[in-house]
Design a protein around this motif. Structure first.
Motif, mmCIF file in Angstrom:
data_model
loop_
_atom_site.group_PDB
_atom_site.id
_atom_site.type_symbol
_atom_site.label_atom_id
_atom_site.label_comp_id
_atom_site.label_asym_id
_atom_site.label_seq_id
_atom_site.Cartn_x
_atom_site.Cartn_y
_atom_site.Cartn_z
ATOM 1 N N LEU A 50 0.790 -1.204 0.175
ATOM 2 C CA LEU A 50 -0.043 0.028 -0.167
ATOM 3 C C LEU A 50 0.905 1.161 -0.111
ATOM 4 N N VAL A 98 -0.532 4.982 -0.519
ATOM 5 C CA VAL A 98 -1.591 4.747 0.648
ATOM 6 C C VAL A 98 -1.164 4.395 2.050
ATOM 7 N N TYR A 155 -2.361 3.869 6.213
ATOM 8 C CA TYR A 155 -3.488 3.550 7.062
ATOM 9 C C TYR A 155 -2.828 3.487 8.637
ATOM 10 N N LEU A 166 -7.371 6.733 6.816
ATOM 11 C CA LEU A 166 -6.610 6.767 5.721
ATOM 12 C C LEU A 166 -5.906 8.037 5.312
ATOM 13 N N ASP A 195 -4.046 9.201 1.819
ATOM 14 C CA ASP A 195 -3.839 8.808 0.458
ATOM 15 C C ASP A 195 -3.355 9.938 -0.146
ATOM 16 N N SER A 244 -3.038 7.284 -6.847
ATOM 17 C CA SER A 244 -3.837 6.223 -7.546
ATOM 18 C C SER A 244 -4.860 6.490 -8.455
ATOM 19 N N THR A 300 -11.107 5.274 -2.203
ATOM 20 C CA THR A 300 -10.049 5.015 -2.704
ATOM 21 C C THR A 300 -9.850 3.249 -2.818
#
Length: 168
Positions: free
Chosen positions: A62, A67, A69, A106, A108, A112, A155
């Motif tokens: 990720l 990304v 988390y 999240l 991001d 993406s 996402t």
């Protein structure tokens, strides 16, 4: 002169032996309640380490796609069922037993597929290992982050679990 002040002896005015019984019952109740609260929750499924449920090298894959988390926690069965009943997009079919749904925050960078950038956005993370998408080999992992209120996809991404992650 003055009379000596004598302290009253015995029980106070209005006190009855029944009050001792009520006090003992209340004290026992509070001790029992405290013991219940302190021991409640041990061994529950919510105490399971949710990080161990994720596929190998999950975080690195990720991060390689921008990304991140943090703060994973499990969700109740009703939320999991509701999330998995939503269309995941991209032709992904989730088998209820293999899909994982977790609550997270999240971040991001928006790299993406033209997605919006998010920073510490509350989200539900859906992880479907061994995803069957468009006749693929089954070694891909599908990850979607959903809004926890509307269940709209914030996402999503798919990565090949057999390929080494290129985090850096």
């Amino acid at each position: 002169m003055s009379e000596p002040v004598a302290r009253p002896r015995g029980r106070p005015y209005g006190f009855k032996p029944f009050h001792l019984v009520v006090g003992a019952v209340v004290a026992c109740f509070w001790v029992g309640l405290a013991a219940f609260v302190l021991t409640h929750g041990r061994g529950d499924p919510s105490a399971v380490d949710v990080y161990s449920e994720l596929p190998a090298d999950f975080t690195a894959h990720l991060q390689a796609q921008g990304v991140q988390y943090q703060g994973l926690s499990s969700v109740d069965a009703a939320t999991t069922q509701r999330v998995l009943s939503q269309p995941l997009g991209g032709g992904v079919t989730s088998t209820g037993s293999s899909a994982i749904v977790l609550r997270t925050a999240l971040t991001d960078k928006g790299g993406s597929q033209g997605s919006t950038a998010y920073t510490d956005q509350a989200a539900l993370m859906v992880v479907v290992p061994d995803v069957q998408s468009g006749g693929g080999s089954g070694s891909s992992v599908y990850v979607a982050f959903l809004d926890p209120v509307t269940f709209k996809i914030l996402t999503s991404l798919t990565y090949d679990a057999a390929a080494p992650s290129s985090s850096g």
